[in-house]
Design an enzyme around this catalytic site. Structure first.
Site, PDB file in Angstrom:
ATOM      1  N   LYS A 154     -52.903   0.781  17.911  1.00 32.61           N
ATOM      2  CA  LYS A 154     -52.237   0.427  19.481  1.00 32.61           C
ATOM      3  C   LYS A 154     -53.363   0.570  20.766  1.00 32.61           C
ATOM      4  O   LYS A 154     -52.712   0.082  21.479  1.00 32.61           O
ATOM      5  CB  LYS A 154     -50.526   0.161  18.900  1.00 32.61           C
ATOM      6  CG  LYS A 154     -49.494  -0.604  19.912  1.00 32.61           C
ATOM      7  CD  LYS A 154     -48.693  -1.133  19.049  1.00 32.61           C
ATOM      8  CE  LYS A 154     -48.111  -1.605  17.856  1.00 32.61           C
ATOM      9  NZ  LYS A 154     -47.112  -1.726  16.995  1.00 32.61           N
TER      10      LYS A 154
ATOM     11  N   ARG B 148     -42.405   1.522  20.596  1.00 38.82           N
ATOM     12  CA  ARG B 148     -43.859   0.881  19.725  1.00 38.82           C
ATOM     13  C   ARG B 148     -44.591   1.945  19.004  1.00 38.82           C
ATOM     14  O   ARG B 148     -44.911   2.630  19.913  1.00 38.82           O
ATOM     15  CB  ARG B 148     -44.297  -0.306  19.503  1.00 38.82           C
ATOM     16  CG  ARG B 148     -43.617  -1.511  20.050  1.00 38.82           C
ATOM     17  CD  ARG B 148     -44.882  -2.968  21.228  1.00 38.82           C
ATOM     18  NE  ARG B 148     -44.616  -4.047  21.126  1.00 38.82           N
ATOM     19  CZ  ARG B 148     -43.656  -4.313  22.650  1.00 38.82           C
ATOM     20  NH1 ARG B 148     -44.369  -3.984  23.653  1.00 38.82           N
ATOM     21  NH2 ARG B 148     -43.676  -5.996  22.684  1.00 38.82           N
TER      22      ARG B 148
ATOM     23  N   GLY C 124     -45.055  -0.434   7.718  1.00 37.98           N
ATOM     24  CA  GLY C 124     -43.692   0.063   6.857  1.00 37.98           C
ATOM     25  C   GLY C 124     -42.928   1.294   8.363  1.00 37.98           C
ATOM     26  O   GLY C 124     -42.586   1.661   8.445  1.00 37.98           O
TER      27      GLY C 124
ATOM     28  N   MET D 148     -41.667   1.769  12.580  1.00 40.93           N
ATOM     29  CA  MET D 148     -40.298   1.369  13.187  1.00 40.93           C
ATOM     30  C   MET D 148     -41.027   0.486  13.810  1.00 40.93           C
ATOM     31  O   MET D 148     -42.135   0.145  14.349  1.00 40.93           O
ATOM     32  CB  MET D 148     -40.181   2.680  14.020  1.00 40.93           C
ATOM     33  CG  MET D 148     -38.881   2.285  14.783  1.00 40.93           C
ATOM     34  SD  MET D 148     -38.180   3.843  15.512  1.00 40.93           S
ATOM     35  CE  MET D 148     -38.792   2.598  17.196  1.00 40.93           C
TER      36      MET D 148
ATOM     37  N   ARG E 153     -55.121  -6.521  18.001  1.00 38.08           N
ATOM     38  CA  ARG E 153     -55.256  -6.095  17.198  1.00 38.08           C
ATOM     39  C   ARG E 153     -56.314  -6.430  16.291  1.00 38.08           C
ATOM     40  O   ARG E 153     -56.196  -8.008  16.244  1.00 38.08           O
ATOM     41  CB  ARG E 153     -54.409  -5.005  15.747  1.00 38.08           C
ATOM     42  CG  ARG E 153     -53.485  -6.218  15.557  1.00 38.08           C
ATOM     43  CD  ARG E 153     -52.346  -5.855  14.667  1.00 38.08           C
ATOM     44  NE  ARG E 153     -51.814  -6.105  14.086  1.00 38.08           N
ATOM     45  CZ  ARG E 153     -50.630  -5.964  13.980  1.00 38.08           C
ATOM     46  NH1 ARG E 153     -49.861  -4.438  13.593  1.00 38.08           N
ATOM     47  NH2 ARG E 153     -49.476  -7.129  13.195  1.00 38.08           N
TER      48      ARG E 153
ATOM     49  N   HIS F 103     -54.448   4.755 -22.141  1.00 39.38           N
ATOM     50  CA  HIS F 103     -55.652   4.299 -22.654  1.00 39.38           C
ATOM     51  C   HIS F 103     -55.255   2.060 -22.064  1.00 39.38           C
ATOM     52  O   HIS F 103     -56.138   1.509 -21.946  1.00 39.38           O
ATOM     53  CB  HIS F 103     -54.820   4.043 -24.594  1.00 39.38           C
ATOM     54  CG  HIS F 103     -55.777   3.716 -25.177  1.00 39.38           C
ATOM     55  ND1 HIS F 103     -55.534   2.305 -25.604  1.00 39.38           N
ATOM     56  CD2 HIS F 103     -57.278   3.321 -25.599  1.00 39.38           C
ATOM     57  CE1 HIS F 103     -56.636   1.435 -26.409  1.00 39.38           C
ATOM     58  NE2 HIS F 103     -57.516   2.342 -26.782  1.00 39.38           N
TER      59      HIS F 103
ATOM     60  N   SER G  47     -73.594  12.996 -16.782  1.00 44.70           N
ATOM     61  CA  SER G  47     -72.369  11.359 -16.394  1.00 44.70           C
ATOM     62  C   SER G  47     -71.349  12.208 -16.656  1.00 44.70           C
ATOM     63  O   SER G  47     -70.308  12.511 -16.942  1.00 44.70           O
ATOM     64  CB  SER G  47     -72.415  10.684 -17.109  1.00 44.70           C
ATOM     65  OG  SER G  47     -70.888   8.768 -16.760  1.00 44.70           O
TER      66      SER G  47
ATOM     67  N   CYS H  69     -69.110   7.283 -14.887  1.00 43.86           N
ATOM     68  CA  CYS H  69     -68.782   7.325 -15.348  1.00 43.86           C
ATOM     69  C   CYS H  69     -67.203   7.260 -15.488  1.00 43.86           C
ATOM     70  O   CYS H  69     -66.315   6.006 -16.617  1.00 43.86           O
ATOM     71  CB  CYS H  69     -68.924   6.930 -17.211  1.00 43.86           C
ATOM     72  SG  CYS H  69     -69.122   7.828 -18.093  1.00 43.86           S
TER      73      CYS H  69
ATOM     74  N   TYR I 229     -75.942   7.455  -9.357  1.00 43.04           N
ATOM     75  CA  TYR I 229     -74.872   5.736  -9.978  1.00 43.04           C
ATOM     76  C   TYR I 229     -73.788   5.684  -9.711  1.00 43.04           C
ATOM     77  O   TYR I 229     -73.241   6.924 -10.034  1.00 43.04           O
ATOM     78  CB  TYR I 229     -75.794   5.269 -10.626  1.00 43.04           C
ATOM     79  CG  TYR I 229     -75.578   5.672 -11.965  1.00 43.04           C
ATOM     80  CD1 TYR I 229     -74.179   5.437 -12.987  1.00 43.04           C
ATOM     81  CD2 TYR I 229     -76.367   6.443 -12.259  1.00 43.04           C
ATOM     82  CE1 TYR I 229     -74.484   6.499 -13.729  1.00 43.04           C
ATOM     83  CE2 TYR I 229     -76.548   7.249 -13.610  1.00 43.04           C
ATOM     84  CZ  TYR I 229     -75.203   7.193 -15.012  1.00 43.04           C
ATOM     85  OH  TYR I 229     -75.138   7.514 -15.685  1.00 43.04           O
TER      86      TYR I 229
END
Length: 876
Positions: free
Chosen positions: A23, A93, A102, A104, A336, A455, A763, A830, A850
């Site tokens: 801001k 602000r 969240g 003030m 903004r 799981h 991996s 992975c 990857y």
């Protein structure tokens, strides 16, 4: 010379966002652009960090710098802060470098007192003066001190009702004076002292309140969700007040330069005359469409439209603006980049702005939050029905999307209900591989235990099934559970929002998202970014593989062979193999399983065609395949020619105190080489058969799990190589295949150079690597990590976002050692982190080839990989 903690707007610009906050940097930038912005100053994020590290004390040095900036405001306005004859009032602000809903709330009219109100009354009228005074008392008391604003609002409503007033516009100056006295009394009764009248005391306390709001619960939750580090801190913006409540020549409003819902190129906004900004936002009065401002103040309206267009082109994105008109003069209080834009609108804005020459394709790719793409791929709840729904609980949002169905508590009951045509929500204490059949047919999954890599969470994300995990508020009964004061019986409807973790009572209608052509166009730009990592998928079936290809996967990075054994016609054979007393019995059972494995692999090869497919050998401990019900033991005993007790005794002998660190992974192949032989045979024979039948250039990649020693790696590799070479030679075909390892034990990272001598690819299995590095079971992580996060020990869940300093350091060691031994070593990831944007950014920096993730996360990974490539950051 002391460190500079406070900057006037004119001293900053947009490049100072990290120091001045978003801001403040924008206010500074607009000031230097010549846009009409009320003058002010910024107390920096470094001041916030200093405050937090200095015993929560605002230092004399910082106060001195604040006083110096106040003096500059006084010189520019001719007013005096706290003066009884010509008072300067300011707003306060918050303003972190990333937008933080969240934080003030705003405090307006700070610096007013009884004497200042009298002076304002002389210059601008009593009604304006005392309306401004009562607003300040309520805001300051609520936001800075913590006195609930509801007490003030209730007393104001009571007063208007007693007077017979329909709205604030009916209030007279005497009425506002009376309200000021009532508000002061509310404050005195709550705090035991009079409302503060010293302007500097008000200002210092308001600045401290902004710093303190960095630690409030809302801010903590938002930071965790959006990967915002605690050490960033927040800035504070102090700005000269301009007043929209000075009569019908004044007003306040908000403006979005594009439609937030559709992305359409049209201004959308609202305003109120004779009002401050809070009135528009809070809905105290019904606001007017911004277009109507043209008839009330044509000059201000034209100037606002011109500024809006100028800011949009300057910042190269849709803007969210706040403005005030004071006596017909326009002021811009904030701009903004527009937030709370859904992905459909976001993509439309990007398409239009590219066509308008405002942004480039690369800039559009950087703008879109990868996580927002989830909303394009999963069902959502109908808005109207959701508003009327009753929330009964909330836990971990483990797999996104919306689902509603009847509750069932076992996999078998869920499968049976699905056969009857019912929509099913599977509710379990926790899930295991034994629940796969029920999970596969469920619309949603809810568990009382487990974290983001449990799981249930991993499997649900693979299926694209909404899932909520770790709901410890659930109390199970015989055929029901209680939560949020409600008892839910088997067969009752509940609804799950896997994107937010919220559980609702009842059956909420779901609707499929509209993807549209913009998505495909945008993703084509994403895939064209040079230098980005490849994106594969974790897929255990042809269906999963096909879905991943639809979402743009370039191959399979992980096929978990254990999930293939839980079908009703396979699990008895798997159990016979496990319970066999001799190798001959075990091989006979494996021969029965071979056709099933071959069929599964062949189906996946046919879908993936020439793309790489990495198949992991059997990984979980064998006890996970064993029955738990007496009738299942009896059936298995009959099939094996044994007594039920003999089968139970054998199953009991497999029990381990810590199975996730026990007889699993490559250790199974060391103890039972015939298992690895059978799986190798299935992998290679299926590849040969599909290659002959379809002509695809199949290149299977066989992955050995849980290695921690080069000798065990070589031992299992020899089994695979011997069997594969034998099969290829017998078939008389040329078939290339790779043998690699899953790196998921810390020791494997430390000896990666040795392992790279016998492995053609690595991996990283970061699910296990994380839990072993932390010594923290991923199935129990949810309830443990909550305390750590609440106490600011961990900023986030390391099972959901890669721990870059600990686990990441092990990865860097493994990559350096591995490629030092074998420069051509292919390396990927992975674990579930392979679909999480910040983790993908780290993977790019360390040089992975990857990432691999569940099918529904593939578009997210593609975008995150492209953004990482455009950022161009690499570790040395």
């Amino acid at each position: 010379m002391s460190h500079k903690y406070v900057y006037m707007f004119k001293e900053g610009d947009a490049s100072m966002r990290n120091l001045l906050g978003g801001k403040g940097a924008n206010l500074a930038e607009m000031t230097n652009m010549g846009i009409p912005v009320p003058n002010g100053f910024i107390v920096t994020t470094e001041a916030c960090t200093h405050y937090n590290s200095s015993g929560k004390v605002l230092s004399d040095d910082i106060k001195k710098q604040i006083d110096g900036c106040i003096a500059q405001l006084e010189a520019g306005t001719g007013k005096k802060f706290g003066d009884a004859s010509n008072p300067l009032l300011v707003s306060v602000r918050s303003g972190a470098r990333a937008s933080m809903p969240g934080m003030m709330d705003t405090v307006l009219n700070l610096g007013i007192s009884d004497a200042a109100a009298k002076a304002l009354a002389k210059s601008a009228g009593e009604s304006f003066a005392y309306d401004s005074y009562r607003r300040f008392i309520m805001m300051f008391a609520d936001v800075v001190i913590g006195v609930s604003k509801h007490s003030f609002e209730h007393s104001l409503d009571e007063y208007k009702e007693k007077k017979g007033y329909a709205s604030d516009e009916n209030m007279t100056a005497d009425d506002w004076k009376a309200i000021v006295d009532i508000f002061k009394k509310i404050y005195r009764d709550d705090q035991g002292k009079d409302f503060p009248t010293d302007a500097k005391e008000q200002l210092y306390n308001a600045i401290i309140a902004v710093f303190e709001s960095w630690d409030n619960e809302r801010a903590f939750i938002y930071r965790r969700k959006h990967d915002i580090p605690y050490e960033w801190g927040t800035a504070v913006n102090v700005q000269e007040m301009v007043f929209g409540n000075m009569g019908q020549t004044s007003g306040s409003g908000v403006l979005f330069t594009r439609d937030q819902v559709t992305g359409e190129n049209r201004m959308f906004g609202e305003f109120l005359m004779n009002a401050q900004g809070e009135d528009v936002v809070a809905g105290v009065r019904t606001a007017n469409p911004i277009e109507e401002l043209e008839s009330k103040n044509p000059k201000a309206y034209k100037e606002l439209m011109d500024i809006a267009d100028r800011l949009e082109r300057h910042y190269k994105f849709a803007q969210d603006m706040e403005m005030t008109i004071e006596n017909e003069k326009l002021y811009i209080l904030q701009t903004r980049d527009a937030k709370s834009i859904g992905p459909v609108a976001m993509l439309q804005i990007c398409m239009d702005m590219i066509n308008e020459g405002i942004m480039t394709k690369e800039e559009a790719i950087k703008r879109v939050d990868p996580r927002s793409l989830d909303q394009l791929l999963h069902p959502v709840f109908d808005d109207a029905e959701l508003k009327a729904a009753k929330q009964i609980g909330k836990a971990l949002a483990a797999s996104p999307g919306a689902a509603a169905g009847r509750v069932y508590f076992t996999a078998a009951d869920a499968a049976a209900a699905n056969e009857r045509g019912e929509r099913v929500i599977l509710v379990r204490l926790e899930t295991s591989p034994d629940d796969i059949l029920g999970m596969e047919v469920s619309q949603g999954i809810l568990t009382a235990r487990g974290g983001m890599t449990s799981h249930a969470a991993v499997v649900a994300r693979g299926y694209g099934t909404p899932c909520i995990c770790g709901c410890e508020d659930i109390k199970f009964g015989k055929n029901d559970f209680t939560i949020g004061g409600e008892t839910i019986k088997e067969g009752d409807y509940i609804s799950l929002n896997g994107s937010t973790g919220i559980i609702y009572k009842g059956d909420i209608k779901t609707v499929d998202p509209e993807i549209g052509g913009n998505f495909a166009t945008f993703m084509s730009w994403v895939d064209a970014v040079p230098g980005k990592m490849g994106v594969r998928t974790n897929a255990d079936s042809p269906k999963d593989a096909a879905k991943a290809l639809e979402f743009g996967a370039q191959g399979i990075g992980l096929t978990r062979t254990e999930h293939m054994f839980f079908d009703a016609d396979r699990i008895p054979k798997m159990r016979k193999m496990i319970l066999a007393d001799t190798e001959a019995e075990r091989r006979a059972a494996l021969d029965e399983l071979l056709p099933f494995q071959k069929k599964d692999f062949a189906g996946i090869y046919e879908v993936m065609q020439d793309r790489p497919v990495t198949i992991r050998l059997l990984d979980p401990p064998l006890h996970e395949f064993m029955p738990t019900k007496d009738e299942d033991f009896a059936s298995l005993a009959k099939d094996m020619g044994k007594t039920p007790q003999q089968v139970k005794d054998r199953a009991e002998s497999l029990h381990e105190l810590n199975p996730m660190m026990g007889h699993r992974g490559c250790r199974l192949a060391v103890s039972y080489p015939e298992i690895a032989e059978m799986q190798t045979r299935a992998i290679i024979e299926a590849a040969i058969e599909v290659k002959k039948a379809k002509g695809y250039d199949i290149k299977p990649e066989i992955m050995i799990p849980l290695v921690g020693d080069v000798k065990e790696t070589r031992f299992v590799r020899d089994i695979i190589e011997k069997k594969a070479a034998e099969l290829v030679a017998a078939a008389g075909v040329k078939l290339e295949y790779l043998i690699g390892t899953m790196i998921e034990i810390p020791r494997a990272c430390l000896i990666a150079d040795d392992i790279a001598g016998v492995a053609e690819f690595f991996s990283f299995g970061t699910n296990d690597l994380t839990q072993m590095t932390y010594g923290l079971s991923r199935d129990d992580a949810g309830r443990i990590l909550k305390d750590y996060i609440d106490n600011n020990i961990y900023e986030g869940d390391p099972t959901a976002r890669l721990d870059q300093t600990g686990v990441g350091e092990l990865m860097k060691i493994a990559i350096k050692k591995g490629r030092g031994k074998n420069p051509k070593l292919k390396i990927g990831i992975c674990g579930e982190h392979g679909g999480e944007p910040s983790s993908i950014g780290f993977c790019h920096k360390v040089g992975l080839d990857y990432v691999s993730c569940s099918p529904f996360r593939v578009p997210i990974a593609r975008l995150a990989a492209a953004q990482s490539a455009l950022a161009g950051e690499k570790f040395d």
